[in-house]
Design a protein around this motif. Structure first.
Motif, PDB file in Angstrom:
ATOM      1  N   ALA A 294       0.867  -1.251   0.181  1.00  0.00           N
ATOM      2  CA  ALA A 294      -0.079  -0.177  -0.254  1.00  0.00           C
ATOM      3  C   ALA A 294       0.780   1.195  -0.019  1.00  0.00           C
ATOM      4  N   SER A 295       2.138   1.214  -0.521  1.00  0.00           N
ATOM      5  CA  SER A 295       2.821   2.466  -0.401  1.00  0.00           C
ATOM      6  C   SER A 295       2.540   3.308  -1.783  1.00  0.00           C
ATOM      7  N   GLY A 296       1.813   2.644  -2.563  1.00  0.00           N
ATOM      8  CA  GLY A 296       1.718   3.596  -3.794  1.00  0.00           C
ATOM      9  C   GLY A 296       3.172   3.725  -4.680  1.00  0.00           C
ATOM     10  N   GLY A 297       4.260   3.032  -4.327  1.00  0.00           N
ATOM     11  CA  GLY A 297       5.478   3.184  -4.915  1.00  0.00           C
ATOM     12  C   GLY A 297       6.175   4.489  -4.527  1.00  0.00           C
ATOM     13  N   GLN A 298       5.744   4.986  -3.366  1.00  0.00           N
ATOM     14  CA  GLN A 298       6.125   6.519  -2.890  1.00  0.00           C
ATOM     15  C   GLN A 298       7.221   6.220  -1.991  1.00  0.00           C
ATOM     16  N   PHE A 299       8.101   6.803  -1.725  1.00  0.00           N
ATOM     17  CA  PHE A 299       9.128   6.934  -0.755  1.00  0.00           C
ATOM     18  C   PHE A 299       8.546   7.854   0.574  1.00  0.00           C
ATOM     19  N   PHE A 300       7.949   8.712   0.150  1.00  0.00           N
ATOM     20  CA  PHE A 300       7.214  10.025   1.279  1.00  0.00           C
ATOM     21  C   PHE A 300       5.765   9.235   1.406  1.00  0.00           C
ATOM     22  N   ARG A 301       5.360   9.212   2.437  1.00  0.00           N
ATOM     23  CA  ARG A 301       3.779   8.892   2.610  1.00  0.00           C
ATOM     24  C   ARG A 301       3.072  10.268   2.425  1.00  0.00           C
ATOM     25  N   PHE A 302       3.569  11.285   2.679  1.00  0.00           N
ATOM     26  CA  PHE A 302       2.590  12.556   2.285  1.00  0.00           C
ATOM     27  C   PHE A 302       3.434  13.448   1.374  1.00  0.00           C
ATOM     28  N   TYR A 303       3.251  14.780   1.398  1.00  0.00           N
ATOM     29  CA  TYR A 303       3.906  15.817   0.562  1.00  0.00           C
ATOM     30  C   TYR A 303       5.252  15.717   0.349  1.00  0.00           C
ATOM     31  N   SER A 304       6.025  16.035  -0.801  1.00  0.00           N
ATOM     32  CA  SER A 304       7.449  16.397  -0.742  1.00  0.00           C
ATOM     33  C   SER A 304       7.679  17.603  -1.535  1.00  0.00           C
ATOM     34  N   ASN A 305       6.737  18.639  -1.556  1.00  0.00           N
ATOM     35  CA  ASN A 305       7.129  19.828  -2.223  1.00  0.00           C
ATOM     36  C   ASN A 305       7.239  20.978  -1.281  1.00  0.00           C
ATOM     37  N   GLY A 306       7.503  20.659  -0.040  1.00  0.00           N
ATOM     38  CA  GLY A 306       7.777  21.685   1.095  1.00  0.00           C
ATOM     39  C   GLY A 306       6.766  22.767   1.466  1.00  0.00           C
ATOM     40  N   LYS A 307       7.324  23.525   2.401  1.00  0.00           N
ATOM     41  CA  LYS A 307       6.512  24.639   2.805  1.00  0.00           C
ATOM     42  C   LYS A 307       7.197  25.842   2.565  1.00  0.00           C
ATOM     43  N   SER A 308       6.702  27.004   2.636  1.00  0.00           N
ATOM     44  CA  SER A 308       7.484  28.465   2.397  1.00  0.00           C
ATOM     45  C   SER A 308       7.273  29.285   3.454  1.00  0.00           C
ATOM     46  N   ILE A 309       8.407  30.120   3.481  1.00  0.00           N
ATOM     47  CA  ILE A 309       8.474  31.652   4.331  1.00  0.00           C
ATOM     48  C   ILE A 309       8.237  32.736   3.052  1.00  0.00           C
ATOM     49  N   VAL A 310       7.516  33.772   3.427  1.00  0.00           N
ATOM     50  CA  VAL A 310       7.528  34.768   2.455  1.00  0.00           C
ATOM     51  C   VAL A 310       7.596  36.104   2.903  1.00  0.00           C
ATOM     52  N   ARG A 311       8.231  36.862   2.112  1.00  0.00           N
ATOM     53  CA  ARG A 311       8.516  38.122   2.750  1.00  0.00           C
ATOM     54  C   ARG A 311       7.182  38.977   3.041  1.00  0.00           C
ATOM     55  N   VAL A 312       6.846  39.577   3.785  1.00  0.00           N
ATOM     56  CA  VAL A 312       5.858  40.497   4.172  1.00  0.00           C
ATOM     57  C   VAL A 312       6.138  41.857   3.407  1.00  0.00           C
ATOM     58  N   ASP A 313       5.597  41.899   2.314  1.00  0.00           N
ATOM     59  CA  ASP A 313       5.858  42.933   1.107  1.00  0.00           C
ATOM     60  C   ASP A 313       4.445  43.255   0.544  1.00  0.00           C
ATOM     61  N   PRO A 314       4.186  44.434   0.196  1.00  0.00           N
ATOM     62  CA  PRO A 314       2.894  44.717  -0.488  1.00  0.00           C
ATOM     63  C   PRO A 314       2.661  44.139  -1.497  1.00  0.00           C
ATOM     64  N   ARG A 315       3.719  43.631  -2.456  1.00  0.00           N
ATOM     65  CA  ARG A 315       3.237  43.157  -3.551  1.00  0.00           C
ATOM     66  C   ARG A 315       3.046  41.531  -3.530  1.00  0.00           C
ATOM     67  N   VAL A 316       2.917  41.067  -2.259  1.00  0.00           N
ATOM     68  CA  VAL A 316       2.580  39.755  -2.164  1.00  0.00           C
ATOM     69  C   VAL A 316       1.448  39.853  -1.098  1.00  0.00           C
ATOM     70  N   SER A 317       0.204  39.131  -1.668  1.00  0.00           N
ATOM     71  CA  SER A 317      -0.873  39.305  -0.695  1.00  0.00           C
ATOM     72  C   SER A 317      -1.747  38.011  -0.873  1.00  0.00           C
ATOM     73  N   ALA A 318      -1.594  37.259  -1.991  1.00  0.00           N
ATOM     74  CA  ALA A 318      -2.472  36.093  -2.406  1.00  0.00           C
ATOM     75  C   ALA A 318      -1.592  34.743  -2.371  1.00  0.00           C
ATOM     76  N   VAL A 319      -2.172  33.595  -1.620  1.00  0.00           N
ATOM     77  CA  VAL A 319      -1.463  32.350  -1.745  1.00  0.00           C
ATOM     78  C   VAL A 319      -1.738  31.735  -3.172  1.00  0.00           C
ATOM     79  N   ALA A 320      -0.922  30.653  -3.439  1.00  0.00           N
ATOM     80  CA  ALA A 320      -1.029  30.028  -4.496  1.00  0.00           C
ATOM     81  C   ALA A 320      -1.645  28.658  -4.009  1.00  0.00           C
ATOM     82  N   SER A 321      -1.118  28.077  -2.809  1.00  0.00           N
ATOM     83  CA  SER A 321      -1.701  27.070  -2.339  1.00  0.00           C
ATOM     84  C   SER A 321      -1.069  26.915  -0.628  1.00  0.00           C
ATOM     85  N   VAL A 322      -1.342  25.814  -0.041  1.00  0.00           N
ATOM     86  CA  VAL A 322      -0.928  25.690   1.183  1.00  0.00           C
ATOM     87  C   VAL A 322       0.773  25.745   1.396  1.00  0.00           C
ATOM     88  N   HIS A 323       1.260  25.307   0.039  1.00  0.00           N
ATOM     89  CA  HIS A 323       2.742  25.206   0.003  1.00  0.00           C
ATOM     90  C   HIS A 323       3.450  26.678  -0.265  1.00  0.00           C
TER      91      HIS A 323
END
Length: 383
Positions: free
Chosen positions: A254-283
């Motif tokens: 039941a591994s689905g052929g995957q090494f990780f059991r959950f996500y592997s595309n990471g999480k992000s820190i963002v600059r608090v900047d007026p040009r950044v206001s909308a998320v693209a995803s939870v990542h």
């Protein structure tokens, strides 16, 4: 579960005592927590000295009371100036636990009509509003934008979005323990943020490492789990023992052929900047047009992503920081998780877990839950 013999090759990463666990141990003994109505108030923290980089955390939580104190105290000990905590259920014990912390450090928001009314003014409400009652990932993204607005008002420099089972890990050099390790971790965080500022980064997406529990039941995984799967982008399949270790996980039932059991595309820190206001995803966040290169990452696999901003992100392989993902570190946690609420039975591909492995088991439980049935063993939650 981990193999019977603890592995030491490149597929795995083991926390040394002077790393995150040492920071956590000192944080657990800190005075931030009020232990009752007669307890002394927590210490006040002076404003950061000139030139210090400020960073806040946003996290949406549910059913994590056992590890809540460890989570909060870890980030306060690391030097985070604000924690924007969103609780998805007003009846969650976390609401009471959060009230013991000073409001200038922990800003608590509980899902309800007031928060929903504020969501309606956020950049992504038009895209996510229709899903806000049924999809937790939609609420997480709205909470990120809500926290971003607060971070601007609070004059915070950076905002990190993580789940309640994730810790930002900054590896240290040298054999440090106790308070010395905490002070070194705070200094390392400042060096890291200074470097991001010098690069002109608007966002940094960290590799995530996935916890490998070595016991069936763990009450507080932050205090007990020290073994992690290394990120796939850091692996050399030709290294001694690496191929066999990968096969142990990818060929498991039941591994689905995957090494990780959950996500592997990471999480992000963002600059608090007026040009950044909308998320693209939870990542990650949506960066301004033409500025994708100002998004950095130490995840080399993002270059192979079909998502164009991932392909254009600048690779910084020298950065050793990572997100430690303590995902489902006991059977009890797996059993009681609200898999349907987490999107594993979602009809919408934006929110549905699709990576295989444990996601497949979670999807089966979620579908049963959504149809009105119980769990996998006897139709109900454990006591």
């Amino acid at each position: 579960r981990a193999p019977r013999t603890r592995p030491h090759h490149s597929c795995f990463y083991t926390l040394r005592p002077q790393m995150a666990c040492s920071t956590l141990a000192v944080a657990q003994r800190s005075d931030w927590r009020r232990r009752g109505p007669l307890a002394l108030p927590p210490p006040t923290t002076p404003p950061p000295p000139p030139g210090e980089h400020t960073v806040a955390l946003v996290s949406t939580m549910c059913d994590n009371a056992d590890s809540f104190d460890s989570f909060v105290c870890y980030y306060l000990a690391l030097g985070f100036c604000r924690l924007y905590i969103y609780v998805d259920d007003a009846g969650d014990p976390v609401v009471g636990l959060a009230s013991r912390y000073p409001s200038e450090k922990l800003r608590l928001h509980v899902r309800g009509e007031r928060l929903r009314a504020e969501w309606e003014h956020l950049p992504s409400w038009g895209r996510l509003g229709v899903y806000s009652e049924t999809e937790v990932q939609a609420r997480q993204q709205l909470n990120c934008e809500h926290a971003m607005a607060q971070a601007r008002r609070d004059s915070v420099g950076w905002l990190l979005h993580l789940d309640s089972d994730e810790l930002l890990h900054l590896p240290l050099a040298g054999a440090l323990e106790g308070r010395a390790a905490v002070n070194a971790s705070r200094a390392e965080l400042q060096r890291h943020l200074a470097r991001l500022s010098a690069l002109g980064a608007l966002q940094f997406t960290y590799c995530n490492l996935e916890a490998v529990p070595e016991e069936e039941e763990v009450l507080d995984p932050f205090a007990a789990v020290t073994l992690f799967k290394n990120h796939p982008s850091r692996l050399d399949a030709t290294a001694n023992g690496c191929a066999a270790a990968l096969a142990y996980w990818t060929e498991a039932p039941a591994s689905g052929g995957q090494f990780f059991r959950f996500y592997s595309n990471g999480k992000s820190i963002v600059r608090v900047d007026p040009r950044v206001s909308a998320v693209a995803s939870v990542h990650e966040w949506s960066l301004p047009k033409g500025m994708a290169e100002r998004g950095y990452t130490n995840n080399g696999n993002l270059r192979d992503s079909p998502y164009i901003p991932h392909q254009r992100a600048s690779l910084d392989a020298s950065c050793s920081a990572a997100v430690l993902h303590f995902a489902v570190c006991s059977f009890a946690v797996f059993w009681r998780k609200r898999w349907a609420a987490l999107g594993y039975a979602s009809p919408n591909h934006r929110f549905r877990g699709v990576s295989g492995g444990i996601d497949q088991c979670a999807n089966a439980l979620a579908l049963t839950e959504r149809r009105g049935g119980g769990g996998a063993r006897g139709g109900g939650r454990p006591p």
